[in-house]
Write an enzyme that holds these catalytic residues in place. Sequence first.
Site, PDB file in Angstrom:
ATOM      1  N   GLU A  10       0.866  -1.176   0.000  1.00  0.00           N
ATOM      2  CA  GLU A  10       0.000   0.000   0.000  1.00  0.00           C
ATOM      3  C   GLU A  10       0.904   1.227   0.000  1.00  0.00           C
ATOM      4  O   GLU A  10       1.812   1.313   0.823  1.00  0.00           O
ATOM      5  CB  GLU A  10      -0.887   0.039   1.245  1.00  0.00           C
ATOM      6  CG  GLU A  10      -1.583  -1.265   1.606  1.00  0.00           C
ATOM      7  CD  GLU A  10      -2.046  -1.262   3.052  1.00  0.00           C
ATOM      8  OE1 GLU A  10      -2.497  -0.205   3.541  1.00  0.00           O
ATOM      9  OE2 GLU A  10      -1.928  -2.314   3.702  1.00  0.00           O
ATOM     10  N   TYR A  93      -7.851   5.035  -3.822  1.00  0.00           N
ATOM     11  CA  TYR A  93      -8.745   5.798  -2.958  1.00  0.00           C
ATOM     12  C   TYR A  93      -8.029   6.966  -2.312  1.00  0.00           C
ATOM     13  O   TYR A  93      -6.807   7.144  -2.463  1.00  0.00           O
ATOM     14  CB  TYR A  93      -9.356   4.898  -1.888  1.00  0.00           C
ATOM     15  CG  TYR A  93      -8.382   4.234  -0.930  1.00  0.00           C
ATOM     16  CD1 TYR A  93      -8.350   4.599   0.414  1.00  0.00           C
ATOM     17  CD2 TYR A  93      -7.525   3.232  -1.362  1.00  0.00           C
ATOM     18  CE1 TYR A  93      -7.479   3.961   1.305  1.00  0.00           C
ATOM     19  CE2 TYR A  93      -6.668   2.598  -0.482  1.00  0.00           C
ATOM     20  CZ  TYR A  93      -6.644   2.976   0.850  1.00  0.00           C
ATOM     21  OH  TYR A  93      -5.781   2.353   1.720  1.00  0.00           O
ATOM     22  N   ASP A  95      -6.968   8.507   1.163  1.00  0.00           N
ATOM     23  CA  ASP A  95      -6.751   8.181   2.571  1.00  0.00           C
ATOM     24  C   ASP A  95      -6.387   9.475   3.276  1.00  0.00           C
ATOM     25  O   ASP A  95      -5.232   9.904   3.250  1.00  0.00           O
ATOM     26  CB  ASP A  95      -5.643   7.141   2.714  1.00  0.00           C
ATOM     27  CG  ASP A  95      -5.488   6.647   4.149  1.00  0.00           C
ATOM     28  OD1 ASP A  95      -6.279   7.077   5.004  1.00  0.00           O
ATOM     29  OD2 ASP A  95      -4.580   5.836   4.398  1.00  0.00           O
ATOM     30  N   GLU A 100      -4.055   7.045  -2.397  1.00  0.00           N
ATOM     31  CA  GLU A 100      -3.379   5.798  -2.032  1.00  0.00           C
ATOM     32  C   GLU A 100      -3.745   4.699  -3.021  1.00  0.00           C
ATOM     33  O   GLU A 100      -4.886   4.599  -3.476  1.00  0.00           O
ATOM     34  CB  GLU A 100      -3.749   5.373  -0.612  1.00  0.00           C
ATOM     35  CG  GLU A 100      -3.087   4.066  -0.175  1.00  0.00           C
ATOM     36  CD  GLU A 100      -3.144   3.803   1.318  1.00  0.00           C
ATOM     37  OE1 GLU A 100      -2.879   2.664   1.733  1.00  0.00           O
ATOM     38  OE2 GLU A 100      -3.448   4.753   2.087  1.00  0.00           O
ATOM     39  N   SER A 102      -3.530   0.570  -3.196  1.00  0.00           N
ATOM     40  CA  SER A 102      -3.276  -0.707  -2.544  1.00  0.00           C
ATOM     41  C   SER A 102      -3.249  -1.780  -3.618  1.00  0.00           C
ATOM     42  O   SER A 102      -4.247  -1.996  -4.308  1.00  0.00           O
ATOM     43  CB  SER A 102      -4.364  -1.027  -1.512  1.00  0.00           C
ATOM     44  OG  SER A 102      -4.324  -0.123  -0.434  1.00  0.00           O
ATOM     45  N   HIS A 156       3.081   0.739   3.242  1.00  0.00           N
ATOM     46  CA  HIS A 156       2.890  -0.450   4.068  1.00  0.00           C
ATOM     47  C   HIS A 156       3.005  -1.729   3.244  1.00  0.00           C
ATOM     48  O   HIS A 156       2.754  -1.737   2.049  1.00  0.00           O
ATOM     49  CB  HIS A 156       1.515  -0.405   4.751  1.00  0.00           C
ATOM     50  CG  HIS A 156       1.342   0.770   5.662  1.00  0.00           C
ATOM     51  ND1 HIS A 156       0.127   1.111   6.218  1.00  0.00           N
ATOM     52  CD2 HIS A 156       2.224   1.689   6.119  1.00  0.00           C
ATOM     53  CE1 HIS A 156       0.275   2.182   6.981  1.00  0.00           C
ATOM     54  NE2 HIS A 156       1.533   2.562   6.928  1.00  0.00           N
ATOM     55  N   ASN A 158       2.042  -6.058   3.333  1.00  0.00           N
ATOM     56  CA  ASN A 158       1.140  -7.043   3.914  1.00  0.00           C
ATOM     57  C   ASN A 158       1.610  -8.441   3.544  1.00  0.00           C
ATOM     58  O   ASN A 158       1.939  -8.699   2.384  1.00  0.00           O
ATOM     59  CB  ASN A 158      -0.282  -6.830   3.393  1.00  0.00           C
ATOM     60  CG  ASN A 158      -0.821  -5.463   3.750  1.00  0.00           C
ATOM     61  OD1 ASN A 158      -1.117  -5.198   4.900  1.00  0.00           O
ATOM     62  ND2 ASN A 158      -0.949  -4.586   2.762  1.00  0.00           N
ATOM     63  N   ARG A 240      -2.776 -11.520   8.898  1.00  0.00           N
ATOM     64  CA  ARG A 240      -2.092 -10.661   7.929  1.00  0.00           C
ATOM     65  C   ARG A 240      -1.130  -9.774   8.690  1.00  0.00           C
ATOM     66  O   ARG A 240      -1.542  -8.949   9.504  1.00  0.00           O
ATOM     67  CB  ARG A 240      -3.101  -9.801   7.153  1.00  0.00           C
ATOM     68  CG  ARG A 240      -2.439  -8.787   6.201  1.00  0.00           C
ATOM     69  CD  ARG A 240      -3.505  -7.985   5.463  1.00  0.00           C
ATOM     70  NE  ARG A 240      -4.333  -7.197   6.364  1.00  0.00           N
ATOM     71  CZ  ARG A 240      -4.220  -5.873   6.549  1.00  0.00           C
ATOM     72  NH1 ARG A 240      -3.301  -5.187   5.894  1.00  0.00           N
ATOM     73  NH2 ARG A 240      -5.034  -5.244   7.378  1.00  0.00           N
ATOM     74  N   HIS A 242       0.777  -6.725   9.058  1.00  0.00           N
ATOM     75  CA  HIS A 242       0.681  -5.379   8.494  1.00  0.00           C
ATOM     76  C   HIS A 242       1.955  -4.623   8.887  1.00  0.00           C
ATOM     77  O   HIS A 242       2.138  -4.269  10.038  1.00  0.00           O
ATOM     78  CB  HIS A 242      -0.570  -4.689   9.050  1.00  0.00           C
ATOM     79  CG  HIS A 242      -0.863  -3.363   8.446  1.00  0.00           C
ATOM     80  ND1 HIS A 242      -1.114  -2.239   9.196  1.00  0.00           N
ATOM     81  CD2 HIS A 242      -0.942  -2.965   7.151  1.00  0.00           C
ATOM     82  CE1 HIS A 242      -1.352  -1.215   8.400  1.00  0.00           C
ATOM     83  NE2 HIS A 242      -1.249  -1.636   7.154  1.00  0.00           N
TER      84      HIS A 242
END
Length: 500
Positions: A10, A93, A95, A100, A102, A156, A158, A240, A242
């Site tokens: 992300e 989207y 944020d 952002e 993802s 980030h 994942n 998950r 993160h």
Amino acid sequence: MTVRRVQGSEVEYGIAVQGQPHANPMVASTHVVNSYAAAHGLTRRARWDFEEESPLRDARGFDLSRDVADPSQLTDEDMGLANIILTNGARLYVDHAHPEYSSPEVTNPLDVVRWEKAGENVMRLGAELAAQIPGSQPIVLYKNNVDNKGASYGSHENYLMRRDVPFDKIVEHLTPFFVTRQVFTGAGRVGQEQDGSVHAFQISQRADYFEVGVGLETTLKRPIINTRDEPHADPKKYRRLHVIIGDANCSETAIYLKHGTTSLVLAMIEAGFITRSMALAAPVTAVHDISHDPSLTHKVVLADGRTATALELQGEYLELAKAFVAREGSDEQTDDVIRRWESVLERLGRDPMECVRELDWVAKLALLERYRERDNLDWDHAKLHLVDLQYHDIRLHKGLYHQLVRTGRMDRLLTEDQIAAAVVEPPHDTRAYFRGMCLARFSQDIAAASWDSVIFDLPGHDSLQRIPTMEPLRGTEEHVRALFESSSTAAELFSAITGR
């Protein structure tokens, strides 16, 4: 033993409106997302489904009360901001104050690079289209992590893990790894401390913003190990991980090594292969100190009293991975990650500049040093801050990273055609294939979607119909391509899946 596991990234992008330093970044970010959506026929009714999200669930066994949570943690609330699902299975989207991207779920580090780089293309085009809105000014996006005014925004990672792995083992073995991997994942920054008040170069953009070892926050009191327990999959089988301690990388090699080496360490943790502790006496301090030392000679103190450099600790993880691969077997991409990991560590130990074609912080430092030498500049000079920022500009004709690529001074792992295809095509070997194909084929019949479901609004049904996608390795091309080929409508696809 393999680097293969379900993973993704992300990236929040820095944003500026040319000629309007006080422009509302939320409005500008909305223009970027909506402009891309309108130009690609994505202004459909499908929304992001927040129902299954649980951002306040902590891996340590409790849920944080919404009454005490920071508003930035409430990512399960629909704020009415631009939020679309792409045909490649990704989410685009707004944020808070940033656009952002993802990435869709993928199964290996090279595919992370591919679909993350596809996100750069999406963002670049969105900004270009937003600039065509009557009365608007050009919008510039930066794939970086700091605004040099004391604020930081995230990049980030994942990783899907087995649920039965004790979380304290994850903390024990990942903390030293995360603290030290910045020697090849750092994006470089002019200025030290959060506000940049110390005039010097450092390895990582994000390092100074980490303040605790373990925690649930992502924007305040940032932890080295984030405890958000939101698997986006069957919670009985998976967690998950993160990961918020990492820079936004432009370098394909840095992205690849970041995900590849982390995947290897996670595999060893799941197998219980790491038996000796490399715990640090003061991990938060170590994050800062390592970042502040581009010579890579600083020694951190371990909990057992030993001292070691970041390169030495990374070398210990590397040797463990080589031993694990020798015991468990390997594959081509795993061997490639280990080879590159070993090569980078060896060359960083001799002279970091040997990695100038591969690592962001080294490439940036080389550019900065040329300016410093040519113009006799100290680290407090404004021109160096501009060079730092310009490195991350995603415009092909303006960004310094892209100039290095264009002139053959930065190594690539992928072709432009491979990346361009990933802008519209989902990965074929995860559930993202099902999600992306549903949006590509039957967008008008999709009411909402998320990582773990697609929701249909079908004629003849009084209510919305949810297709759960709780298994990330189901819904792949192998599983569902024939269903799409035999279904001319969303209703036919739904009936073929459910028998109704």
